[in-house]
Design a protein around this motif. Structure first.
Motif, mmCIF file in Angstrom:
data_model
loop_
_atom_site.group_PDB
_atom_site.id
_atom_site.type_symbol
_atom_site.label_atom_id
_atom_site.label_comp_id
_atom_site.label_asym_id
_atom_site.label_seq_id
_atom_site.Cartn_x
_atom_site.Cartn_y
_atom_site.Cartn_z
ATOM 1 N N ALA A 175 38.019 33.924 49.160
ATOM 2 C CA ALA A 175 38.742 33.849 47.956
ATOM 3 C C ALA A 175 38.001 34.170 46.310
ATOM 4 O O ALA A 175 38.544 34.485 45.789
ATOM 5 N N ARG B 45 37.244 37.539 45.674
ATOM 6 C CA ARG B 45 38.345 38.268 45.286
ATOM 7 C C ARG B 45 38.485 37.705 43.624
ATOM 8 O O ARG B 45 38.754 38.541 42.862
ATOM 9 N N GLN B 46 38.336 36.340 43.613
ATOM 10 C CA GLN B 46 38.285 36.026 42.036
ATOM 11 C C GLN B 46 37.406 36.741 41.276
ATOM 12 O O GLN B 46 37.677 37.014 40.171
ATOM 13 N N PRO C 273 44.434 28.062 41.167
ATOM 14 C CA PRO C 273 45.023 29.324 41.292
ATOM 15 C C PRO C 273 46.115 29.526 40.089
ATOM 16 O O PRO C 273 46.559 28.613 39.506
#
Length: 624
Positions: free
Chosen positions: A573, A576-577, A532
């Motif tokens: 995730a 979303r990335q 992240p």
């Protein structure tokens, strides 16, 4: 001024006054005059017009008369803003008309009518005469009763500022800035006050700062106060001393300048580049240990040491100068310039070789000698007991070894390490780097290996704010071989960097800058592709993952590398990335990148699955 009037009059402002005699320009002025009469409230009872007729007769049909009437009308009624080109071009044009045509009688006649309208006209023309340094016309204005200390303000262009600046000050300031002795004498003939404040200070300040000896002499003879302090800066005497202007120093001292000024301003040292004047200052009672300014000042001895003036150092020390004066010892100043003879002399006079550095970017004698690059001086100071590991300044400080590495001085690095400098040092400030991190930043593999051999930790601590590991520093500057060297020595590939305002992991840095070859090496070393991003501060800007940063900066080759290496775009995730990356590419105008990412964006509904993760391997990586 209304646009219609401005449009009509502007063409007349860009001609030379001598061109008024031509038939074409006479017709042009006549046309402008008649057009303006249609839009301006001109009456036969106008005071200006009646005055002109008294002086030049009833014939107002000539183009010259009409030009004069128009110019005076505009200026006396303040139809132009005085801080515009139009206002001063019209003033200058009218002044040239009076000068070229030798119409002094007309000008005197106009000025003799002391009405508010005429006063407004006279002030602008007087400023134009001063700017033109025209003695004859300036005398006419002064003889008409204009005060020589009138406060003027006008717009002018300078060589330093082509966009123009606003001048505020007295006629004396105009003459002083132009170093015009004749104009100054004319103003004093009409009793100008040499000590009157002009703008923020008196005119003597301008003369001293310009180094004008004759102007300074004249102003002092006319009563200018020599102990004026211009704002928070140095006194006039200090300013002249700092500039090394011996003649002005003598003029000021002869006029009673205070050698030990005091008051609300920061005290500054009496400094002189001339030994004779220094002795005179001391004879007059100057404090040889007057404190330095807070930021840029030096004591007298520090200044002499910095300038390499050994005889002056002798004089000052014999007069009692402190060889260990704060904020920095004179020896430190000499070392910074590599003045071996002065350093030896001061050490012989008990100067402290390890005097601590000033808080704001100061240096010890050894640190200063390293910065000077003088190996002989560094060796000498070490033999005299200089601490090779002396602490750095609180702000923007560096140790001796860090300075040697930062400046890529291999001989000095070897010398300091042999003298037991700590190769495993830490960043000295919240923004700093360690010696190894500096070596990695400049990509010097030899220095990196040398420091590691002397005990530097490849994963040493980073600065609290915007700090970088050695690996991150090497990656951020594109040093491929240094990156491979550090990884081979065990550098942590996924270190996040500093706690506050981190640059991100090494791979995120490479992705942002587009260093594909370095990114491949990091991925091979098991860099976390999906790590992240970081936030600059709590609740602040989010940096992004490697994929998001590559998209944000239009690095399509980097995107292909990351996707082929397994960047997650399939889990919740991961989607979303991918969505964030597409949004960033679109917002930054990287259309090709956005199109490339859109090819990989498949909704869950299209795949016929419920919420949750999508198994890896569903997508085939698309290539352009």
């Amino acid at each position: 001024m209304p646009l219609q009037m401005r449009t009509l009059v502007i063409p007349a402002l860009h001609r030379e006054a001598s061109a008024l005699a031509g038939e074409y320009h006479s017709n042009l002025i006549r046309d402008i005059f008649h057009n303006l009469c249609a839009v301006m409230p001109v009456t036969e009872d106008d005071d200006i017009y009646s005055l002109i007729r008294q002086i030049i007769g009833e014939d107002s049909s000539s183009a010259t008369t009409q030009f004069l009437e128009l110019a005076i009308y505009f200026l006396s009624n303040k139809l132009f803003d005085k801080y515009t080109d139009e206002y001063w071009k019209l003033n200058d044009e009218l002044l040239r008309w009076f000068k070229i045509g030798n119409h002094h009688r007309l000008l005197r006649g106009i000025l003799s009518s002391r009405t508010p309208t005429i006063d407004a006209l006279a002030e602008g023309l007087f400023a134009s005469a001063l700017r033109a340094e025209d003695l004859a016309l300036s005398r006419i204005f002064l003889e008409s009763g204009l005060k020589p200390d009138i406060e003027l303000s006008f717009f002018e262009y300078t060589t330093e500022n082509r966009y123009g600046v606003i001048f505020r000050g007295t006629p004396l300031k105009v003459a002083t800035q132009r170093s015009n002795i004749s104009l100054l004498k004319l103003l004093f003939e009409f009793h100008a006050n040499a000590d009157r404040a002009s703008g923020f200070t008196n005119v003597l300040v301008w003369a001293v700062e310009a180094g004008s000896v004759e102007v300074t002499r004249l102003l002092i003879s006319e009563g200018a106060f020599v102990n004026t302090v211009p704002g928070p800066g140095p006194t006039l005497l200090q300013a002249a001393l700092e500039r090394g202007n011996v003649e002005i120093v003598r003029l000021l001292l002869d006029a009673g300048a205070d050698v030990n000024p005091s008051g609300i301003y920061e005290p500054r040292a009496i400094q002189s580049k001339d030994g004779i004047e220094t002795r005179r200052l001391l004879q007059l009672g100057a404090d040889v240990n007057a404190p330095a300014g807070e930021y840029d000042g030096s004591t007298a001895l520090q200044a002499a040491a910095k300038n390499g003036d050994l005889p002056l150092c002798y004089t000052l020390v014999q007069a009692g100068a402190d060889v260990n004066a704060a904020p920095a010892a004179p020896g430190d100043a000499a070392a910074l310039k590599g003045h071996m003879d002065i350093v030896k002399y001061l050490l012989d006079r008990d100067a402290d070789v390890n005097w601590p550095p000033a808080d704001n970017g100061g240096l010890t004698s050894l640190q200063a000698a390293v910065r000077s690059g003088c190996t002989e001086l560094v060796e000498f100071l070490i033999t005299q007991g200089a601490d090779v590991n002396a602490p750095a300044a609180i702000q923007w400080g560096v140790t001796a070894l860090q300075e040697a590495v930062r400046t890529n001085s291999k001989p000095l690095v070897d010398l300091l390490l042999e003298a037991r400098a700590n190769a495993n040092d830490k960043p000295t400030t919240s923004y700093g780097l360690s010696s190894l991190q500096y070596a990695a930043e400049i990509g010097e593999d030899d220095l990196v290996e040398t420091l590691l051999r002397y005990g530097a930790s490849v994963n040493g601590p980073v600065a609290h704010r915007m700090g970088q590991t050695a690996l991150q520093a090497a990656v951020g500057n594109g040093h491929f071989t240094t990156v491979r060297l550090l990884l081979a020595k065990g550098a942590h590939v996924n270190h996040p960097g500093s706690i506050i305002e981190s640059f991100g992991t090494a791979l995120q840095i490479a992705a942002r800058k587009g260093y594909v070859r370095i990114a491949k090496v990091l991925i091979d070393a098991r860099a976390n592709i999906n790590a992240p991003g970081t936030r600059k501060r709590e609740g602040g800007y989010y940096s992004g993952t490697a994929l998001e940063l590559a998209a944000n900066h239009g690095r399509i080759d980097m995107l292909k590398l990351l996707l082929n290496a397994g960047a997650d775009i399939t889990t919740g995730a991961g989607r979303r990335q991918l969505g964030n990356a597409l949004e960033r590419a679109t917002r930054s105008g990287h259309d090709a990148v956005a199109k490339f990412l859109e090819c990989h964006q498949v909704s869950k509904e299209d795949m016929g699955i419920a919420d949750g993760s999508v198994e890896a391997g569903v997508f085939q990586i698309m290539e352009e």
